[in-house]
Design a protein around this motif. Structure first.
Motif, PDB file in Angstrom:
ATOM      1  N   ARG A 116      -1.417-135.424  33.460  1.00  0.00           N
ATOM      2  CA  ARG A 116      -1.377-134.172  32.698  1.00  0.00           C
ATOM      3  C   ARG A 116      -2.635-134.083  31.795  1.00  0.00           C
ATOM      4  N   ASP A 230       5.219-137.311  20.922  1.00  0.00           N
ATOM      5  CA  ASP A 230       4.421-136.292  19.747  1.00  0.00           C
ATOM      6  C   ASP A 230       5.883-135.416  19.556  1.00  0.00           C
ATOM      7  N   ARG A 231       6.862-135.493  20.339  1.00  0.00           N
ATOM      8  CA  ARG A 231       8.282-134.810  19.953  1.00  0.00           C
ATOM      9  C   ARG A 231       9.485-135.622  20.414  1.00  0.00           C
ATOM     10  N   ALA A 232      10.637-135.182  20.021  1.00  0.00           N
ATOM     11  CA  ALA A 232      11.523-135.943  20.382  1.00  0.00           C
ATOM     12  C   ALA A 232      12.085-135.957  21.813  1.00  0.00           C
ATOM     13  N   SER A 233      11.718-134.872  22.292  1.00  0.00           N
ATOM     14  CA  SER A 233      11.955-134.784  23.719  1.00  0.00           C
ATOM     15  C   SER A 233      10.861-133.710  24.450  1.00  0.00           C
ATOM     16  N   TYR A 234      10.778-133.860  25.813  1.00  0.00           N
ATOM     17  CA  TYR A 234       9.886-133.128  26.488  1.00  0.00           C
ATOM     18  C   TYR A 234       8.633-133.250  26.171  1.00  0.00           C
ATOM     19  N   ALA A 235       8.128-134.553  26.245  1.00  0.00           N
ATOM     20  CA  ALA A 235       6.831-134.807  25.627  1.00  0.00           C
ATOM     21  C   ALA A 235       6.251-135.950  26.600  1.00  0.00           C
ATOM     22  N   PHE A 236       5.168-136.033  27.091  1.00  0.00           N
ATOM     23  CA  PHE A 236       4.769-137.241  28.038  1.00  0.00           C
ATOM     24  C   PHE A 236       4.572-138.494  26.840  1.00  0.00           C
TER      25      PHE A 236
ATOM     26  N   ARG B 612      11.713-138.060  12.050  1.00  0.00           N
ATOM     27  CA  ARG B 612      12.760-137.191  12.776  1.00  0.00           C
ATOM     28  C   ARG B 612      13.511-136.553  11.620  1.00  0.00           C
ATOM     29  N   THR B 648       4.968-131.174  14.689  1.00  0.00           N
ATOM     30  CA  THR B 648       4.229-131.446  16.030  1.00  0.00           C
ATOM     31  C   THR B 648       3.378-130.296  16.737  1.00  0.00           C
ATOM     32  N   ASN B 664      -0.467-124.541  27.180  1.00  0.00           N
ATOM     33  CA  ASN B 664       0.804-124.245  27.675  1.00  0.00           C
ATOM     34  C   ASN B 664       1.840-124.940  26.870  1.00  0.00           C
ATOM     35  N   LEU B 665       2.987-124.470  26.993  1.00  0.00           N
ATOM     36  CA  LEU B 665       4.181-125.070  26.273  1.00  0.00           C
ATOM     37  C   LEU B 665       4.728-126.401  26.838  1.00  0.00           C
ATOM     38  N   ALA B 666       4.130-127.099  27.695  1.00  0.00           N
ATOM     39  CA  ALA B 666       4.311-128.566  27.851  1.00  0.00           C
ATOM     40  C   ALA B 666       3.315-129.468  27.079  1.00  0.00           C
ATOM     41  N   GLU B 667       2.081-128.705  26.606  1.00  0.00           N
ATOM     42  CA  GLU B 667       1.386-129.586  25.752  1.00  0.00           C
ATOM     43  C   GLU B 667       0.955-128.991  24.253  1.00  0.00           C
ATOM     44  N   TYR B 668       1.599-127.671  24.227  1.00  0.00           N
ATOM     45  CA  TYR B 668       1.363-127.147  22.786  1.00  0.00           C
ATOM     46  C   TYR B 668       2.942-127.459  22.494  1.00  0.00           C
ATOM     47  N   HIS B 669       2.914-128.456  21.228  1.00  0.00           N
ATOM     48  CA  HIS B 669       4.421-128.897  21.089  1.00  0.00           C
ATOM     49  C   HIS B 669       5.098-128.235  20.092  1.00  0.00           C
ATOM     50  N   LEU B 670       5.754-126.953  20.572  1.00  0.00           N
ATOM     51  CA  LEU B 670       6.881-126.457  19.633  1.00  0.00           C
ATOM     52  C   LEU B 670       7.925-127.284  19.633  1.00  0.00           C
ATOM     53  N   VAL B 672      11.440-128.804  19.814  1.00  0.00           N
ATOM     54  CA  VAL B 672      12.574-128.679  20.944  1.00  0.00           C
ATOM     55  C   VAL B 672      13.892-128.982  20.189  1.00  0.00           C
ATOM     56  N   LEU B 674      16.094-131.435  20.293  1.00  0.00           N
ATOM     57  CA  LEU B 674      15.989-132.863  19.552  1.00  0.00           C
ATOM     58  C   LEU B 674      15.279-132.806  18.454  1.00  0.00           C
ATOM     59  N   ASP B 675      14.356-132.178  18.062  1.00  0.00           N
ATOM     60  CA  ASP B 675      13.477-132.101  16.974  1.00  0.00           C
ATOM     61  C   ASP B 675      14.054-131.431  15.697  1.00  0.00           C
TER      62      ASP B 675
END
Lengths: 326, 742
Positions: A116, A230-236, B612, B648, B664-670, B672, B674-675
């Motif tokens: 990535r 870096d966040r709780a889900s959907y992050a490497f 969290r 984030t 992109n939305l995988a690497e720009y961390h909005l 989600v 669970l947050d």
């Protein structure tokens, strides 16, 4: 996306034959299709294996498990045997990506997903992996998610898989098929370090197709997967640890530890485990193991924090693996 | 029904010069304020509400913008020949009216058209048009552009050589240096916030076609009356020759305030080719070619007496933008009037850098300024030993601390007090003392404030004899609930069930409204609709020979005295009125703002520093609530943005060339799912603001974000004793400073 020839394989031998002629294998497509849209990858031919019968999860004669290359991440994570015998694998899978992606992503594809590193995805930036000899913009650029172990002056990309980290701790093997026949290799040997050829990521030969992954019988001890992100889900993973540890009389008798987010491949270091064997479970053992793990770690500015974070994550994982539960 | 034209025009033009009677409170329908579902909700969730990119025209072709790969310099050549021969390619357009970046909100004129000059990585330099989207994308990728590169362009605001500190923006009141020296308690602290992206779910998209010299463009825009002017100016045509449709917008958040490169490109190509052209930005292009929020560096100076009363308040900030752009993040906007303190100092420095354009992103100013202010207030609370809520209550000024204006309705004190009780603030422990399992747990609070603005707005309401009504304006619904609230205002005023009302929005040929932005849409456009409906009530009253106030309109009937009428008894043809609202003297005579208070409880992992959010409460004072559900949703959305900016979200720019790396939305961390924990929103009752506008409502679209991240930052400190001053608070900002727990 460059126009390409599409064909559907009618069996693993057919897929291997087409791959031997240069076709790129398409399974779940969760990574390949994105890369083709961006023209980071621009294959002239794609062979679709997604309909092949490689979706079984079956016991092996020695008490292990054979996982078909096309078993989805979702099916693997939810498999009863995996959940009870190999919980570290189930946990690792569920910590990766999103439900939607896991429903499509396959076991074989997961092992072969690309890094990535953001510069790899930007065709307007220098990247030795995508365009050998063009340089590495990440070295002095934004390298927060990149490698502190196993990198080279040419590339510090990390392997992004969680599943593969758990599989390394489980000593998985990978079954391959090619027009020349079949062979089996250790997962440990599948990925190679970048050196001065970062475009070469695995030992797979042209025409070799992953058909299954074999897990040996589950080792004794407790299993855990700890992933920091870096966040709780959907992050490497910034750092992840897959651990399996057995204790007798308060001392560690067996340990298997693999690390994600730190290196160009799922990372495992026998000396880290050796540092733990025979030691009393506790923070001192964790510190000693971290010393070994990180002896050669090298940061590049933005990812310097991974070195102390890896130490802390290892400590946290070992505590989870060794503390008495009430 | 003879269909004769109306004999008399009852249209209403109104200027908000003084407080108005609370007319809406006297209405009988009981529709306004309820949690009514959005009329268009089912269409949206079933995918049948058409968004811009979904419009199809006979002969439609597809354009793909080509990005600059250099930071600064000049395009010297574009090899169009090779690409022209590729499958499906129709045309390659270079230079011409392509714009460098979007128009700033309310600009009303074309944005910079700089080609062949290039100002940042990602700037549009050409458009490739092909039969299919895929062919256009492939050809755009294959297009070879050569440049004459200019070396040494500034990309880092911290080291930029070209900076401005406008004297007009400096406010120096009293003597802050002396006040800080003499203060019983003083905090002099610096905070940084990163660039943010609006990251609306719907990418920018335009489908353009020309008929008889008039452009019709389906786009995704927030402020059509300005967008028409901007697009016309960019194309060199009359405003009358431009019509924009934007009935559904999949999120705007400021990124769709001004016309963006894809609209100009689509319109230009459609004109050149004589065919309809669609241009849809890819996700990376949305990041690169539209607006970002500037990064900020902020210095807060707070000095107080022994009782925690502010004697000094300084807020300086450093932001950036492209050369030539007038917009500068109004970082300290809310600080000017939130807290007292006689000795005050404000200054802003703008650095010119070669990064994608900076502009309005949800709650420009307060979204980031309030993080620093509210965390600094928490630092002062810690220094003085005064409870953070008490400290804030002690510092609410009687009048605006700089210009002496009275406040209009200001519910901040109630928000803080009510919220504290509801949240269980009294169970909060001293910093770093509450370890539960592996998690440090803490609570934080922050004030919320957002300036309130009223904008010119016109709407047209038509009442039909059959008891149906039509409401028309070029107002947009960017996910906020405009369709719902305008339906409710019409229904409340005319005594109609929602099912009898059609609201038509998002067409620039309709009466010109405020548009959506700056939290002014609901109150400005809502007031115009209210005024139009008042005109209709007056017309009906005149038919009956009574005063409008003597009419009761409910469930399709008109009651006056003891007599009930149907609409058909009173009118035999459609009755149409326009309502026009203009801001007036109250805006200059009062300090008018929305207020609130955020409460957050977080856990911080004792080893690895992940944060969290466990629960959040927002209590808001926003004047009249027009729709309880959509208003609460705005607050929820704002609070989620707060979680994003606290924990984030961060645009990363390459340090050497300024490019956006994580586009992109995988690497720009909005954040989600669970947050985001359970969020509790309370809208205070009885907070009608008579000075704000004739419907006594205030903006809510941005208030929910203002301060939310500050509450989370303060909760992190209360949990583990680590004060994060560089947002977002990712684990690496926290774990090195955590106390030892083994």
């Amino acid at each position: 996306m460059r126009p390409f020839d599409y064909s559907r394989a009618d069996g693993a031998p057919d897929a291997a034959a087409k791959a031997a002629q240069g076709a790129t294998i398409l399974a779940g497509g969760t990574n390949l299709l994105d890369l083709m849209k961006l023209e980071v990858m621009a294959p002239e031919a794609v062979v679709d294996i997604s309909r092949l019968d490689l979706t079984g999860i079956t016991p092996t004669e020695d008490g292990g498990l054979r996982i078909g290359a096309l078993v989805t991440n979702t099916d693997l994570a939810n498999d009863r045997t995996v959940r009870t015998q190999y919980p570290v694998l189930s946990r690792a899978l569920l910590s990766g990506a999103t439900v939607q992606l896991r429903n499509k992503a396959t076991t074989g594809g997961n092992l072969l997903q690309r890094t990535r590193c953001p510069y790899f995805y930007d065709t307007g930036a220098a990247c030795n992996k995508r365009d050998p000899g063009s340089g590495c913009a990440a070295m002095t650029g934004c390298n927060r998610i990149l490698a502190v172990l196993g990198g080279s002056d040419h590339c510090i990309a990390t392997h992004p898989s969680d599943m593969a980290v758990a599989m390394r701790a489980l000593r998985a093997r990978v079954a391959l098929e090619s027009p020349e026949g079949t062979r089996e290799i250790a997962l440990a040997d599948l990925h190679v370090l970048p050196g001065d050829t970062p475009e070469v990521e695995t030992v797979l030969q042209p025409g070799e197709v992953i058909t299954s992954v074999i897990l040996p019988p589950a080792p004794p001890g407790r299993q855990a997967y700890v992933k920091i992100r870096d966040r709780a889900s959907y992050a490497f993973a910034l750092v992840s640890v897959a651990g399996i540890v057995a204790i007798e009389d308060g001392r560690i008798t067996e340990a298997a530890l693999a690390f994600g987010g730190l290196a160009p491949k799922p990372w495992r270091d026998p000396e880290v485990e050796a540092a733990l064997i025979g030691q009393p479970a506790g923070p001192a053992a964790a510190e000693a193991a971290a010393d070994v793990l990180l002896a050669d770690a090298k940061g590049h500015g933005g990812n310097d924090f991974k070195i102390p974070l890896a130490r802390r994550t290892l400590k946290r994982a070992l505590r989870e693996l060794t503390e008495a539960t009430s | 029904m003879d269909g004769q034209p109306q004999s008399k025009d009852f249209s209403v033009k109104f200027t908000m010069d003084e407080a108005q009677p609370r007319v809406l409170d006297r209405m009988a329908q009981g529709l306004l304020g309820t949690a009514m579902d959005r009329p268009e909700g089912r269409m949206k969730v079933t995918g049948t509400a058409p968004y811009a990119a979904e419009y199809r025209r006979e002969g439609l072709v597809h354009g793909m913008l080509v990005r600059s790969t250099i930071t600064r310099g000049r395009v010297t050549g574009i090899d169009t020949e090779k690409v022209q021969s590729m499958d499906g390619v129709i045309a390659v357009m270079t230079g011409g009216p392509l714009v460098r970046n979007p128009a700033q909100g309310t600009a009303h004129e074309a944005p910079a058209q700089s080609l062949p000059e290039v100002f940042y990585v990602g700037q549009p330099v050409a458009l490739v048009v092909a039969e299919s989207f895929e062919q256009a994308r492939h050809a755009a990728q294959a297009l070879t552009v050569t440049y004459d590169r200019a070396d040494g362009a500034d990309v880092d605001p911290a080291t930029a050589s070209d900076t401005e500190t406008p004297e007009d923006d400096v406010l120096s009141q009293g003597d802050i240096d002396t006040a800080m020296k003499e203060a019983a308690f003083a905090v002099d602290t610096r905070y940084t916030t990163p660039p943010h992206s609006s990251a609306a779910m719907e990418p920018h998209a335009s489908v353009a076609s020309w008929t008889d010299g008039r452009l019709e463009l389906h786009g995704s825009y927030q402020m059509l009356r300005h967008n028409v002017a901007e697009l016309a100016d960019a194309l060199g045509v009359d405003e009358a020759d431009v019509r924009i449709h934007s009935p559904y917008v999949g999120g705007g958040f400021g990124a769709k305030l001004g016309i963006a490169p894809e609209a100009v490109a689509a319109a230009h190509a459609a004109r050149e080719l004589g065919r309809p052209v669609s241009v849809v930005l890819t996700r990376p292009q949305v990041f690169e070619m539209t607006m970002r929020r500037s990064e900020t560096t902020q210095r807060l100076r707070l000095g107080s007496d022994a009782e925690g009363r502010l004697t000094a308040l300084g807020h300086e900030d450093w932001v950036s933008n492209l050369p030539g752009e007038a917009f500068a993040e109004p970082t300290a906007q809310g600080t000017h009037f939130l807290y007292g303190g006689d000795n005050r100092y404000f200054a802003q420095t703008l650095a010119r850098v070669h990064r994608p354009c900076a502009g309005s992103v949800r709650a420009p100013g307060e979204a980031v300024g309030m993080i620093a202010l509210e965390c600094a207030m928490d630092e002062l609370a810690e220094a003085t030993g005064i409870d953070p809520i008490d400290l804030r209550l002690r510092n609410l000024p009687e009048t605006h601390p700089e210009n002496g204006l009275p406040y209009s309705e200001r519910g901040l004190g109630d928000c803080l007090r009510d919220g504290a009780a509801k949240f269980g603030w009294d169970t909060r422990k001293p910093a770093g003392t509450r370890l539960e399992g592996d998690w440090w747990v803490g609570m934080g609070v922050a004030s919320a404030v957002r300036v309130n603005a009223l904008m010119n707005s016109t709407a047209r309401v038509t009442l039909n004899p059959d008891g149906t009504a039509l409401c028309e304006t070029d107002m947009t619904d960017i996910g906020t609930g405009s369709y719902a609230i305008l339906t409710q205002i019409v229904g409340e005023m005319l005594g109609l069930d929602a099912s009898q009302i059609e609201v038509r929005l998002g067409d620039s040929d309709l009466p010109k409204s405020s548009g959506s932005g700056g939290s002014w849409g609901a109150q400005s456009c809502g007031s115009a609709v209210f005024l139009a409906a008042q005109g209709i009530r007056k017309a009906l009253a005149e038919k009956l020979g009574v005063a409008a106030d003597d009419l009761t309109l409910k469930d399709g009937t008109v009651t006056s005295g003891n007599v009930q009428h149907g609409f058909a008894d009173l009118i035999d043809s459609p009755l149409t009125c326009e309502g026009t609202l203009n801001p007036g003297d109250t805006a200059d005579a009062f300090s008018i703002a929305g207020y609130g208070a955020h409460f957050a409880e977080v856990g911080v992992h004792r080893d690895t520093g992940e944060v969290r959010v466990r629960r959040m409460l927002g209590v808001f004072s926003i004047g009249r609530v027009l729709n309880e559900k959509t208003a609460s949703s705005q607050c929820h959305g704002g609070m989620i943005w707060g979680i994003g900016s606290a924990l984030t979200e961060e645009i990363m720019h390459d340090p050497s060339d300024g490019r956006i790396v994580n586009h992109n939305l995988a690497e720009y961390h909005l954040p989600v799912s669970l947050d985001v924990p359970d969020l509790d929103v309370v809208l205070l009752e009885d907070t009608r603001d008579d000075e704000a506008n004739p419907i006594q409502a205030k903006g809510i679209g941005e208030l929910g974000i203002a301060g939310a991240a500050g509450a989370i930052g303060n909760a992190i400190y209360n949990a583990c004793g680590v004060r994060v001053r560089d947002f977002p608070a990712t684990p690496d900002k926290i774990f090195p400073h955590l106390p030892e727990t083994d």
